[in-house]
Design a protein around this motif. Sequence first.
Motif, PDB file in Angstrom:
ATOM      1  N   ALA A 150       0.930  -1.038  -0.189  1.00  0.00           N
ATOM      2  CA  ALA A 150      -0.276   0.196  -0.080  1.00  0.00           C
ATOM      3  C   ALA A 150       0.216   1.147   0.449  1.00  0.00           C
ATOM      4  O   ALA A 150       0.735   2.333  -0.447  1.00  0.00           O
ATOM      5  CB  ALA A 150      -1.331   0.081   1.512  1.00  0.00           C
ATOM      6  N   PHE A 151       1.991   0.945   0.981  1.00  0.00           N
ATOM      7  CA  PHE A 151       3.113   2.073   0.475  1.00  0.00           C
ATOM      8  C   PHE A 151       4.047   2.449  -0.972  1.00  0.00           C
ATOM      9  O   PHE A 151       3.487   3.916  -1.466  1.00  0.00           O
ATOM     10  CB  PHE A 151       3.722   2.679   1.574  1.00  0.00           C
ATOM     11  N   LEU A 152       3.349   1.120  -1.040  1.00  0.00           N
ATOM     12  CA  LEU A 152       4.098   1.420  -2.444  1.00  0.00           C
ATOM     13  C   LEU A 152       3.169   1.581  -3.636  1.00  0.00           C
ATOM     14  O   LEU A 152       3.729   2.759  -4.493  1.00  0.00           O
ATOM     15  CB  LEU A 152       4.859   0.201  -3.488  1.00  0.00           C
ATOM     16  N   ALA A 153       2.100   1.565  -3.599  1.00  0.00           N
ATOM     17  CA  ALA A 153       1.218   2.011  -4.352  1.00  0.00           C
ATOM     18  C   ALA A 153       0.587   3.649  -3.907  1.00  0.00           C
ATOM     19  O   ALA A 153       0.862   4.965  -5.403  1.00  0.00           O
ATOM     20  CB  ALA A 153      -0.409   1.832  -4.177  1.00  0.00           C
ATOM     21  N   ASP A 154       1.238   4.560  -2.930  1.00  0.00           N
ATOM     22  CA  ASP A 154       0.750   5.572  -2.779  1.00  0.00           C
ATOM     23  C   ASP A 154       2.311   6.169  -3.678  1.00  0.00           C
ATOM     24  O   ASP A 154       2.085   6.925  -3.752  1.00  0.00           O
ATOM     25  CB  ASP A 154       0.583   5.719  -0.952  1.00  0.00           C
ATOM     26  N   LEU A 161       2.886  -1.594 -11.393  1.00  0.00           N
ATOM     27  CA  LEU A 161       4.356  -1.057 -10.807  1.00  0.00           C
ATOM     28  C   LEU A 161       4.536  -1.789  -8.850  1.00  0.00           C
ATOM     29  O   LEU A 161       5.800  -1.766  -8.983  1.00  0.00           O
ATOM     30  CB  LEU A 161       4.255  -0.404 -11.196  1.00  0.00           C
ATOM     31  N   ALA A 162       3.506  -0.785  -8.637  1.00  0.00           N
ATOM     32  CA  ALA A 162       3.869  -0.745  -6.575  1.00  0.00           C
ATOM     33  C   ALA A 162       4.265  -2.089  -6.826  1.00  0.00           C
ATOM     34  O   ALA A 162       4.681  -2.920  -6.292  1.00  0.00           O
ATOM     35  CB  ALA A 162       2.428  -1.054  -6.074  1.00  0.00           C
ATOM     36  N   GLY A 163       3.051  -3.731  -7.206  1.00  0.00           N
ATOM     37  CA  GLY A 163       3.596  -4.826  -6.804  1.00  0.00           C
ATOM     38  C   GLY A 163       4.890  -5.298  -7.436  1.00  0.00           C
ATOM     39  O   GLY A 163       5.847  -6.250  -7.183  1.00  0.00           O
ATOM     40  N   ASN A 166       7.980  -3.787  -5.349  1.00  0.00           N
ATOM     41  CA  ASN A 166       8.047  -4.825  -4.235  1.00  0.00           C
ATOM     42  C   ASN A 166       7.807  -6.382  -4.338  1.00  0.00           C
ATOM     43  O   ASN A 166       9.326  -6.454  -3.306  1.00  0.00           O
ATOM     44  CB  ASN A 166       5.964  -4.970  -3.419  1.00  0.00           C
ATOM     45  N   HIS A 167       8.073  -6.592  -5.359  1.00  0.00           N
ATOM     46  CA  HIS A 167       8.831  -7.845  -5.902  1.00  0.00           C
ATOM     47  C   HIS A 167       9.883  -8.108  -5.806  1.00  0.00           C
ATOM     48  O   HIS A 167      11.082  -8.658  -4.996  1.00  0.00           O
ATOM     49  CB  HIS A 167       8.084  -8.744  -6.933  1.00  0.00           C
ATOM     50  N   LEU A 168      10.884  -6.548  -6.483  1.00  0.00           N
ATOM     51  CA  LEU A 168      12.124  -6.817  -6.553  1.00  0.00           C
ATOM     52  C   LEU A 168      13.565  -6.107  -5.219  1.00  0.00           C
ATOM     53  O   LEU A 168      13.996  -6.698  -4.603  1.00  0.00           O
ATOM     54  CB  LEU A 168      12.573  -5.737  -8.023  1.00  0.00           C
ATOM     55  N   LEU A 169      12.389  -5.031  -4.116  1.00  0.00           N
ATOM     56  CA  LEU A 169      12.574  -4.988  -3.226  1.00  0.00           C
ATOM     57  C   LEU A 169      12.571  -6.612  -2.277  1.00  0.00           C
ATOM     58  O   LEU A 169      13.522  -6.850  -1.253  1.00  0.00           O
ATOM     59  CB  LEU A 169      11.731  -4.059  -2.557  1.00  0.00           C
ATOM     60  N   VAL A 170      11.833  -7.427  -2.333  1.00  0.00           N
ATOM     61  CA  VAL A 170      12.006  -8.421  -1.737  1.00  0.00           C
ATOM     62  C   VAL A 170      12.631  -9.520  -1.849  1.00  0.00           C
ATOM     63  O   VAL A 170      13.780 -10.120  -0.823  1.00  0.00           O
ATOM     64  CB  VAL A 170      10.831  -9.301  -1.809  1.00  0.00           C
ATOM     65  N   VAL A 171      12.835  -9.148  -3.562  1.00  0.00           N
ATOM     66  CA  VAL A 171      14.616 -10.472  -3.856  1.00  0.00           C
ATOM     67  C   VAL A 171      15.493  -9.616  -3.585  1.00  0.00           C
ATOM     68  O   VAL A 171      16.954 -10.279  -3.046  1.00  0.00           O
ATOM     69  CB  VAL A 171      14.150 -11.095  -5.439  1.00  0.00           C
ATOM     70  N   GLY A 172      15.991  -8.601  -3.517  1.00  0.00           N
ATOM     71  CA  GLY A 172      16.989  -7.767  -3.262  1.00  0.00           C
ATOM     72  C   GLY A 172      17.353  -7.839  -1.800  1.00  0.00           C
ATOM     73  O   GLY A 172      18.511  -7.895  -0.950  1.00  0.00           O
TER      74      GLY A 172
END
Length: 148
Positions: free
Chosen positions: A32-36, A44-46, A49-55
């Motif tokens: 939700a924070f990324l969507a904002d 794009l937020a999803g 988010n996925h790239l941040l989790v992988v990193g």
Amino acid sequence: MDLTVVAYAIYLLVCLGLTIWVAHTLSRNGRAFLADVLHGDEKLAGAVNHLLVVGFYLVNLGFVALYLQDDSAVTNGRELFETLSRKLGVVLLVLGAMHLGNVYALNKFRRRGMADRGQLPPVPPQGWPVAPHGYPVPHGPWAAPTGQ
């Protein structure tokens, strides 16, 4: 069985569990924070988010693997707990620092986006402001002559 190997096994299991739990929590609550931050673009937020989790997984598990080695041998239960608490404490501090760094960076992006959205005035200008003597007040050094 050597207690050093037991310490390694417990350390890896706990760190793996903590990493998965923190990554899942950050991913679920950060969407939700990324969507904002990304002006409501859910797709794009999803992806971000996925790239941040992988990193997050790569950096944290890499750190856990590098921090596994310990030159001191664990010979009794006390040393086992001391070694585990030291190693897990450092891993938890790294997890917390990574989390705070992500939140700080995303908050800067969010503030920048909010500032960009606020560039236009809410109501277009209605004309020149008028001074108490009744003449319009020019704006800035490049104002046109008033002719009076």
